[in-house]
Design a protein around this motif. Sequence first.
Motif, PDB file in Angstrom:
ATOM      1  N   ASP A 195       0.823  -1.216   0.000  1.00 54.21           N
ATOM      2  CA  ASP A 195       0.000   0.000   0.000  1.00 54.21           C
ATOM      3  C   ASP A 195       0.853   1.262   0.000  1.00 54.21           C
ATOM      4  N   ASP A 196       2.039   1.209   0.647  1.00 53.63           N
ATOM      5  CA  ASP A 196       2.885   2.401   0.687  1.00 53.63           C
ATOM      6  C   ASP A 196       3.373   2.766  -0.709  1.00 53.63           C
ATOM      7  N   GLU A 197       3.670   1.744  -1.527  1.00 51.29           N
ATOM      8  CA  GLU A 197       4.109   2.021  -2.893  1.00 51.29           C
ATOM      9  C   GLU A 197       2.947   2.522  -3.746  1.00 51.29           C
ATOM     10  N   LYS A 198       1.743   1.984  -3.507  1.00 47.35           N
ATOM     11  CA  LYS A 198       0.566   2.483  -4.219  1.00 47.35           C
ATOM     12  C   LYS A 198       0.305   3.944  -3.864  1.00 47.35           C
ATOM     13  N   ALA A 199       0.480   4.273  -2.582  1.00 48.83           N
ATOM     14  CA  ALA A 199       0.259   5.652  -2.137  1.00 48.83           C
ATOM     15  C   ALA A 199       1.230   6.605  -2.820  1.00 48.83           C
ATOM     16  N   LEU A 200       2.505   6.238  -2.886  1.00 50.38           N
ATOM     17  CA  LEU A 200       3.487   7.105  -3.546  1.00 50.38           C
ATOM     18  C   LEU A 200       3.121   7.316  -5.009  1.00 50.38           C
ATOM     19  N   ALA A 201       2.650   6.264  -5.666  1.00 52.90           N
ATOM     20  CA  ALA A 201       2.254   6.390  -7.072  1.00 52.90           C
ATOM     21  C   ALA A 201       1.060   7.325  -7.223  1.00 52.90           C
ATOM     22  N   ASN A 202       0.089   7.211  -6.324  1.00 59.97           N
ATOM     23  CA  ASN A 202      -1.105   8.060  -6.406  1.00 59.97           C
ATOM     24  C   ASN A 202      -0.808   9.510  -6.059  1.00 59.97           C
ATOM     25  N   LEU A 203       0.237   9.723  -5.270  1.00 59.84           N
ATOM     26  CA  LEU A 203       0.611  11.089  -4.875  1.00 59.84           C
ATOM     27  C   LEU A 203       1.508  11.759  -5.901  1.00 59.84           C
ATOM     28  N   SER A 204       1.944  11.045  -6.894  1.00 65.57           N
ATOM     29  CA  SER A 204       2.872  11.608  -7.886  1.00 65.57           C
ATOM     30  C   SER A 204       2.237  12.745  -8.680  1.00 65.57           C
TER      31      SER A 204
ATOM     32  N   MET B 249      -0.874  17.442  -5.046  1.00 61.62           N
ATOM     33  CA  MET B 249      -1.641  17.403  -3.802  1.00 61.62           C
ATOM     34  C   MET B 249      -2.951  16.653  -4.018  1.00 61.62           C
ATOM     35  N   VAL B 250      -3.235  15.693  -3.171  1.00 59.82           N
ATOM     36  CA  VAL B 250      -4.467  14.917  -3.268  1.00 59.82           C
ATOM     37  C   VAL B 250      -5.067  14.775  -1.876  1.00 59.82           C
ATOM     38  N   THR B 251      -6.354  14.451  -1.830  1.00 64.11           N
ATOM     39  CA  THR B 251      -7.030  14.230  -0.556  1.00 64.11           C
ATOM     40  C   THR B 251      -6.761  12.818  -0.081  1.00 64.11           C
ATOM     41  N   ILE B 252      -7.140  12.551   1.155  1.00 65.34           N
ATOM     42  CA  ILE B 252      -6.884  11.226   1.727  1.00 65.34           C
ATOM     43  C   ILE B 252      -7.677  10.158   0.979  1.00 65.34           C
ATOM     44  N   GLU B 253      -8.858  10.535   0.468  1.00 69.33           N
ATOM     45  CA  GLU B 253      -9.648   9.566  -0.292  1.00 69.33           C
ATOM     46  C   GLU B 253      -8.964   9.222  -1.611  1.00 69.33           C
ATOM     47  N   GLN B 254      -8.317  10.202  -2.223  1.00 65.76           N
ATOM     48  CA  GLN B 254      -7.675   9.972  -3.514  1.00 65.76           C
ATOM     49  C   GLN B 254      -6.403   9.134  -3.389  1.00 65.76           C
ATOM     50  N   ILE B 255      -5.815   9.100  -2.185  1.00 62.88           N
ATOM     51  CA  ILE B 255      -4.611   8.288  -2.005  1.00 62.88           C
ATOM     52  C   ILE B 255      -4.963   6.807  -2.094  1.00 62.88           C
ATOM     53  N   GLY B 256      -6.149   6.460  -1.559  1.00 63.04           N
ATOM     54  CA  GLY B 256      -6.644   5.102  -1.726  1.00 63.04           C
ATOM     55  C   GLY B 256      -6.030   4.056  -0.837  1.00 63.04           C
ATOM     56  N   VAL B 257      -5.461   4.454   0.317  1.00 62.54           N
ATOM     57  CA  VAL B 257      -4.900   3.480   1.254  1.00 62.54           C
ATOM     58  C   VAL B 257      -5.403   3.803   2.649  1.00 62.54           C
ATOM     59  N   ASN B 258      -5.168   2.874   3.583  1.00 58.86           N
ATOM     60  CA  ASN B 258      -5.662   3.098   4.949  1.00 58.86           C
ATOM     61  C   ASN B 258      -4.804   4.125   5.679  1.00 58.86           C
ATOM     62  N   ASN B 259      -5.347   4.613   6.801  1.00 65.33           N
ATOM     63  CA  ASN B 259      -4.688   5.688   7.548  1.00 65.33           C
ATOM     64  C   ASN B 259      -3.361   5.234   8.157  1.00 65.33           C
ATOM     65  N   THR B 260      -3.243   3.954   8.513  1.00 68.68           N
ATOM     66  CA  THR B 260      -1.992   3.451   9.103  1.00 68.68           C
ATOM     67  C   THR B 260      -0.834   3.601   8.121  1.00 68.68           C
ATOM     68  N   THR B 261      -1.104   3.287   6.852  1.00 73.00           N
ATOM     69  CA  THR B 261      -0.064   3.418   5.825  1.00 73.00           C
ATOM     70  C   THR B 261       0.349   4.874   5.658  1.00 73.00           C
ATOM     71  N   ILE B 262      -0.635   5.772   5.698  1.00 75.38           N
ATOM     72  CA  ILE B 262      -0.327   7.201   5.571  1.00 75.38           C
ATOM     73  C   ILE B 262       0.526   7.672   6.738  1.00 75.38           C
ATOM     74  N   GLN B 263       0.184   7.233   7.954  1.00 77.07           N
ATOM     75  CA  GLN B 263       0.965   7.627   9.126  1.00 77.07           C
ATOM     76  C   GLN B 263       2.394   7.102   9.041  1.00 77.07           C
TER      77      GLN B 263
END
Length: 492
Positions: A134-143, A146-160
């Motif tokens: 999920d951390d790699e998916k998050a980095l790809a979605n953030l490329s 600026m995106v919202t937490i919903e657009q990142i598409g992963v759980n809050n633990t991964t974001i933290q």
Amino acid sequence: MNHQYNLTTNEKIVLINLENKDNLTPSELAQIAGLKIETVVQSSFMLQEKGFVEVSEQIIETYSLTPEGKEYAISGLPERQMISALCGPTSLEELKKKLSPHIVSIATGWLLRKGWGSIEQGNVIPTGKALVGDDEKALANLSSGMVTIEQIGVNNTTIQDLMKRKLISRNEDKVRYIGLTPKGKEILQHGITLDEEISQLTSEILKSGEWKEKKFRPYNIHTPPRAIYCAKVHPYQCLIDQMRQIFLEMGFTEIKGDIVQSSFWNFDALFQPQDHPAREMQDTFHLEGTSELPEEYKDRVCAMHEHGGDLTSKGWGSKWSEEIACKNVLRTHTTAVTIKYLADNPYPPIKAFCIDRAYRRETIDPTHTPEFEQLEGVVMDKGMTFANLLGLLAEFYHRMGFKDVRFRPGYFPYTEPSVEPEVFVEGLGWVELGGAGVFRKEVTHPLGIKYPVLAWGLGVSRLAMLKLNLKDLRELYQSDIDWIRKTPSPKL
């Protein structure tokens, strides 16, 4: 109706363009109405005060990649780079050559944590389970930015976890929305006309007679005027100036000294032992430079420390070091200034004071700061007694507005007898405000001073907290223009 509600032209335009529309942002409304965003915001707040619109605010959280996160979004997380570089068991040294020591040091822990590999006898062994996380998916979605937490598409633990790794950062944006209230919809139903209104009567309008045909904007006498604040001295500086004035009126001379002092004048000349805890790093800011010791005093101060010199004192009974005495420090008290002044002026009468800043390694909290003001003073003359000292300090505090003053016995290395002056404050009880005493002969004798010296060091900032009714000392030093404007200057 328009006249009754005292609407400006811009306010009318805002109301008209809000009709039959849901909440709009200031930029959306400005584009529709053909006004500047600043004008829309100002008019909207005025309409909100009159009850015609509601301005609401919403905090929108967005996330973006840090510079390090952008780098890993392109090249892969360190653990992904390491697992890609493995061809069976591979030594850490070989991996450091293929990647870099920095990447390997980061990747090793995450590789083990994710179960992608193990380390045996200095070799990294892959497990074959390196699935995209999920951390790699998050980095790809953030490329994309600026995106919202919903657009990142992963759980809050991964974001933290990514925030702890300083790969992504959180941003907060405040968005305003402007919408009509029932009262605003009602006034629109009655109709609003955009007739030109004159807000200022000029001589040209009067001479030409145009005023007979024009409409004038009503003047609301109930609108509170904007507060006007005149220039003023900072309340803390005002109090310092008042304290200075009291001592000048009592016949004292104000003196100044250097912030950087040698340990000799800051400690040794005051008969403070060289192994005293106050000299340790937790209390004193030690500097790299050194100063030359005064030849006319150093031997006598040395003798006084080691065996009491030619007095009946025993001194401190330990070896005195010139190397320690010549080291520079940020002065821990302004007594370093007054003792040097006495050494330079050993003949009575002397009445001198110093209000200036001192420095100590304090933990910042509501009652402590690393730098603070101190009011230091000395009186040297024939026949001076401890009673003179108590009377002088009592007079000072009375002039500062404290009715009840008392003195509690205290201890300081360079005065004997010593006291701590206290004042009574309603609601707080007795509050200690400094230290005072008569300089010991171990201090005055090596400097050639033959008469009693009354000395004191008073806390200026603590006194300011009492006079300005503060609970946090840091308020005295903050750049808060609103606090300065609204805090009345202290009066004695």
